[in-house]
Design a protein around this motif. Structure first.
Motif, PDB file in Angstrom:
ATOM      1  N   ARG A 131     -22.021   2.172  14.400  1.00 38.99           N
ATOM      2  CA  ARG A 131     -20.906   2.264  15.347  1.00 38.99           C
ATOM      3  C   ARG A 131     -19.761   1.348  14.936  1.00 38.99           C
ATOM      4  NH1 ARG A 131     -21.989   2.936  21.585  1.00 38.99           N
ATOM      5  NH2 ARG A 131     -22.492   4.951  20.672  1.00 38.99           N
ATOM      6  N   VAL A 132     -20.096   0.152  14.463  1.00 41.45           N
ATOM      7  CA  VAL A 132     -19.051  -0.759  13.988  1.00 41.45           C
ATOM      8  C   VAL A 132     -18.258  -0.107  12.866  1.00 41.45           C
ATOM      9  CG1 VAL A 132     -18.598  -2.967  12.844  1.00 41.45           C
ATOM     10  CG2 VAL A 132     -20.276  -2.847  14.692  1.00 41.45           C
ATOM     11  N   ASN A 133     -18.961   0.548  11.950  1.00 40.75           N
ATOM     12  CA  ASN A 133     -18.287   1.183  10.818  1.00 40.75           C
ATOM     13  C   ASN A 133     -17.372   2.331  11.244  1.00 40.75           C
ATOM     14  OD1 ASN A 133     -19.449  -0.560   8.975  1.00 40.75           O
ATOM     15  ND2 ASN A 133     -21.141   0.806   8.479  1.00 40.75           N
ATOM     16  N   LEU A 134     -17.638   2.920  12.402  1.00 35.35           N
ATOM     17  CA  LEU A 134     -16.749   3.961  12.924  1.00 35.35           C
ATOM     18  C   LEU A 134     -15.478   3.371  13.531  1.00 35.35           C
ATOM     19  CD1 LEU A 134     -19.311   6.332  14.715  1.00 35.35           C
ATOM     20  CD2 LEU A 134     -18.086   6.775  12.570  1.00 35.35           C
ATOM     21  N   VAL A 135     -15.598   2.128  14.020  1.00 36.26           N
ATOM     22  CA  VAL A 135     -14.496   1.495  14.736  1.00 36.26           C
ATOM     23  C   VAL A 135     -13.553   0.721  13.814  1.00 36.26           C
ATOM     24  CG1 VAL A 135     -13.997  -0.381  16.378  1.00 36.26           C
ATOM     25  CG2 VAL A 135     -15.665   1.384  16.957  1.00 36.26           C
ATOM     26  N   THR A 136     -14.104   0.064  12.806  1.00 31.33           N
ATOM     27  CA  THR A 136     -13.303  -0.870  12.020  1.00 31.33           C
ATOM     28  C   THR A 136     -12.161  -0.240  11.215  1.00 31.33           C
ATOM     29  OG1 THR A 136     -15.101  -0.858  10.363  1.00 31.33           O
ATOM     30  CG2 THR A 136     -14.986  -2.738  11.876  1.00 31.33           C
ATOM     31  N   PRO A 137     -12.248   1.006  10.740  1.00 30.77           N
ATOM     32  CA  PRO A 137     -11.082   1.526  10.012  1.00 30.77           C
ATOM     33  C   PRO A 137      -9.799   1.482  10.839  1.00 30.77           C
ATOM     34  CG  PRO A 137     -12.974   2.908   9.563  1.00 30.77           C
ATOM     35  CD  PRO A 137     -13.390   1.944  10.636  1.00 30.77           C
ATOM     36  N   ALA A 138      -9.860   1.900  12.090  1.00 26.52           N
ATOM     37  CA  ALA A 138      -8.665   1.877  12.941  1.00 26.52           C
ATOM     38  C   ALA A 138      -8.234   0.442  13.232  1.00 26.52           C
ATOM     39  CB  ALA A 138      -8.936   2.617  14.246  1.00 26.52           C
ATOM     40  N   LEU A 139      -9.214  -0.432  13.416  1.00 22.03           N
ATOM     41  CA  LEU A 139      -8.886  -1.835  13.681  1.00 22.03           C
ATOM     42  C   LEU A 139      -8.202  -2.476  12.482  1.00 22.03           C
ATOM     43  CD1 LEU A 139      -9.107  -4.295  15.569  1.00 22.03           C
ATOM     44  CD2 LEU A 139     -11.336  -4.777  14.511  1.00 22.03           C
ATOM     45  N   PHE A 140      -8.722  -2.240  11.297  1.00 24.22           N
ATOM     46  CA  PHE A 140      -8.146  -2.864  10.105  1.00 24.22           C
ATOM     47  C   PHE A 140      -6.834  -2.206   9.682  1.00 24.22           C
ATOM     48  CE2 PHE A 140     -12.769  -4.073   8.996  1.00 24.22           C
ATOM     49  CZ  PHE A 140     -12.678  -5.195   9.792  1.00 24.22           C
ATOM     50  N   ASP A 141      -6.590  -0.999  10.172  1.00 25.11           N
ATOM     51  CA  ASP A 141      -5.265  -0.420   9.966  1.00 25.11           C
ATOM     52  C   ASP A 141      -4.211  -1.217  10.733  1.00 25.11           C
ATOM     53  OD1 ASP A 141      -6.062   1.547   8.236  1.00 25.11           O
ATOM     54  OD2 ASP A 141      -6.183   3.128   9.764  1.00 25.11           O
TER      55      ASP A 141
END
Length: 208
Positions: free
Chosen positions: A49-59
């Motif tokens: 789940r973290v891996n699904l969330v972090t791309p948008a966060l790190f953008d």
């Protein structure tokens, strides 16, 4: 059944090396900072789940300088699926500011400095030290805590005690890889409900 703990450890290390010769880091990240944030988010949340969330966060912010400028409410809205989002969003914002103001925008390769950051406990610091900087550490999560008890390596009273026992029992040069191998094995073969301490291969060998 192997009576001596040294024999049990030798078997576990050998078998896990056969099963998991490669140990990719489960959390997607780009550097020490993004790993730190990902590990913080993984508290009471799955790595998937973290891996699904972090791309948008790190953008929004892939560096402390960028992240400290993102409103906490915006961070929270993105990381909400990870749970504990009010606390985690504040911690991410504040630790980013501290990294900029006190550490030149860099994640310190130091246990004490890491554990002084908001939202960063000993386990999170240990993961960062091991996986970002290659410093020997033995982060103990629920999988490792459960398996160490099932394999009769330690009494299993709490994660702190489990860490101390495992560090004494296992060669230091294997800590960083071994903690991931145990996690992989726990998820795949010896889950909380999927094994009663006698069902999976290693439990059968050690306890029957």
């Amino acid at each position: 059944m192997l009576a001596k703990k040294s024999e049990r450890v030798d078997y576990i290390v050998r078998r896990l090396e056969e099963l998991y010769p490669e140990t990719p880091i489960p959390l997607d990240h780009r550097d020490a900072y993004t790993l730190l944030v990902a590990v913080l988010l993984s508290a009471q949340c799955t790595d998937a789940r973290v891996n699904l969330v972090t791309p948008a966060l790190f953008d929004l912010g892939a560096t402390p300088e960028e992240m400290m400028r993102v409103p906490v409410e915006e961070i929270q809205s993105i990381i909400r699926p990870c749970g504990l989002s009010p606390r985690k969003s504040k911690a991410i914002s504040e630790l980013s500011r501290i990294l900029v103001e006190q550490h030149g925008g860099q994640v310190p390769a130091d246990f004490e400095a890491l554990e002084a950051l908001p939202g960063v406990g000993h386990k999170t610091a240990s993961v960062v030290m091991a996986q970002a900087f290659g410093v020997p550490a033995f982060p103990v999560d629920t999988h490792i805590h459960r398996l160490a008890k099932r394999w009769r390596l330690c009494p299993g009273k709490n994660v702190e005690e489990t860490e101390r026992y495992l560090k004494r029992l296992c060669p230091e040069e294997k800590w960083n890889k071994l903690h991931l191998q145990i996690i992989f094995y726990g998820r795949e073969h010896c889950s909380a409900r999927g094994c009663d301490g006698k069902s999976c291969e290693i439990c059968r060998y050690l306890n029957t």
